[in-house]
Scaffold this active site. Structure first.
Site, PDB file in Angstrom:
ATOM      1  N   GLU A  23    -110.427  47.143  66.895  1.00 39.34           N
ATOM      2  CA  GLU A  23    -110.530  46.491  65.584  1.00 39.34           C
ATOM      3  C   GLU A  23    -111.650  47.135  64.761  1.00 39.34           C
ATOM      4  OE1 GLU A  23    -110.831  42.265  66.217  1.00 39.34           O
ATOM      5  OE2 GLU A  23    -108.833  42.162  67.125  1.00 39.34           O
ATOM      6  N   LYS A  40     -81.150  71.731  48.568  1.00 40.03           N
ATOM      7  CA  LYS A  40     -81.426  71.424  49.980  1.00 40.03           C
ATOM      8  C   LYS A  40     -80.497  70.314  50.446  1.00 40.03           C
ATOM      9  CE  LYS A  40     -85.039  68.738  51.114  1.00 40.03           C
ATOM     10  NZ  LYS A  40     -86.448  68.351  51.289  1.00 40.03           N
TER      11      LYS A  40
HETATM   12  C1  R5P Z   1     -88.770  65.498  49.756  1.00 37.64           C
HETATM   13  O1  R5P Z   1     -88.387  64.431  49.449  1.00 37.64           O
HETATM   14  C2  R5P Z   1     -90.130  66.016  49.484  1.00 37.64           C
HETATM   15  O2  R5P Z   1     -90.265  66.431  48.153  1.00 37.64           O
HETATM   16  C3  R5P Z   1     -90.452  67.180  50.412  1.00 37.64           C
HETATM   17  O3  R5P Z   1     -89.545  68.234  50.156  1.00 37.64           O
HETATM   18  C4  R5P Z   1     -90.305  66.742  51.833  1.00 37.64           C
HETATM   19  O4  R5P Z   1     -91.036  65.582  52.055  1.00 37.64           O
HETATM   20  C5  R5P Z   1     -90.767  67.826  52.764  1.00 37.64           C
HETATM   21  O5  R5P Z   1     -90.545  67.370  54.061  1.00 37.64           O
HETATM   22  P1  R5P Z   1     -90.528  68.339  55.301  1.00 37.64           P
HETATM   23  O6  R5P Z   1     -91.792  69.128  55.300  1.00 37.64           O
HETATM   24  O7  R5P Z   1     -90.429  67.378  56.459  1.00 37.64           O
HETATM   25  O8  R5P Z   1     -89.295  69.191  55.207  1.00 37.64           O
END
Ligand code: R5P
Length: 294
Positions: free
Chosen positions: A38, A191
């Site tokens: 805590e 993406k």
């Molecule tokens: C997506 O929503 C964000 O803008 C970033 O692209 C994302 O959080 C990156 O996440 P990671 O490094 O896990 O691919």
């Protein structure tokens, strides 16, 4: 403005920039954990009647937020006039809708919690995707600053012939603005995400950018998969290894090792203390605090 700034020790360099930027004095306190885990807090500065701000890191929020709330409540108990939160990285912004039946919308719940606890909030580039303003979920004055200018300044100083690349559609808001401010071209990829650690990024129009240094810009680097996939496509297409800039380097377990293994140079703003920090946000936050407190 007479202001006392309490800061997490890990953010002391940023706290110094903020104190200089808005004429605040440093608040003194002790914090440690009891043997059972805590949090113990003791405020050493006189805060009665004072305007107070707390600078805190909110990544890994499930362990970082409770100590913050203990400090905030102690400050209020000791008579602080108002207690504001300076959170360079604002957590729990990405679960902003019910993606699957039965899921919680944690963005709203976290916003409700913080709104009940602090009087105002200043942050940098919160992940605003399906909402366009913090005021849609925060009920306190909440100001979002942007790291576009500091990032563009770093690119202008450190990168030869850059092309800024957003690794996905959500990054377009930063990538396009950063490229404009840095005076260089911009490309945004698409993406698809198949799981927490499984993303696929589209090929860009690479032929236009041979001879440029690619600079991938995103708000958050978590697992690093988005950056790695985007970088891999660029390198497979014959571009050089990109510089990866994240506003917020959360770095989930293994992310930095995987990015290093992929040959990526990683640079972050200092919203979360890390050895990749190269872009200071303190002056920006000081401007935001002045604006919200005026
Ligand atoms: C997506 O929503 C964000 O803008 C970033 O692209 C994302 O959080 C990156 O996440 P990671 O490094 O896990 O691919």
């Amino acid at each position: 403005m007479s202001l006392i700034l309490f800061s997490l020790p890990a953010l002391e360099a940023m706290a110094g920039d903020i104190r200089r930027g808005c004429g605040a004095t440093a608040g003194e306190y002790e914090m440690r954990h009891f043997p059972d885990g805590e949090t113990y807090v003791r405020v050493l500065s006189d805060v009665a009647g004072a305007e107070v701000a707390v600078l805190w890191q909110l990544h890994q929020p499930d362990s970082n937020v409770l100590p913050l709330l203990m400090l905030v409540n102690t400050l209020k108990d000791l008579g602080a006039k108002r207690v504001g939160l300076v959170a360079p990285y604002l957590a729990y912004m990405r679960q902003d809708k019910r993606f699957h039946a039965g899921e919680g919308i944690s963005q709203r719940y976290f916003a409700r919690l913080l709104s009940q606890q602090v009087d105002w909030l200043v942050t940098v580039d919160p992940h605003l995707h399906r909402i366009s303003a913090l005021s849609e979920v925060y009920t306190i004055p909440a100001l979002a600053m942007t790291a576009v200018e500091p990032m563009a300044g770093w690119i202008r100083t450190h990168v030869t012939n850059p092309v800024v690349i957003g690794p996905d559609g959500e990054s377009e808001q930063w990538a396009a603005s950063v490229a404009k401010a840095a005076g260089c071209p911009c490309e945004v990829l698409t993406k698809e995400r198949f799981g927490d650690r499984d993303v696929k990024v589209s090929l860009p129009h690479v032929d236009n950018y041979r001879g440029h240094t690619p600079v991938l810009v995103d708000d958050i680097i978590s697992t690093g998969k988005t950056m790695i996939q985007a970088a891999q496509h660029l390198m497979d297409a014959g571009l050089s290894a990109p510089v990866c800039i994240g506003v917020h380097g959360i770095f989930a377990a293994g992310a930095q090792q995987e990015m290093a293994a992929a040959g990526l140079k990683v640079v972050t703003c200092d919203s979360i203390a890390d050895h990749t920090n190269a872009i200071a946000l303190g002056p920006l936050l000081a401007r935001g605090m002045k604006e919200i407190l005026q």
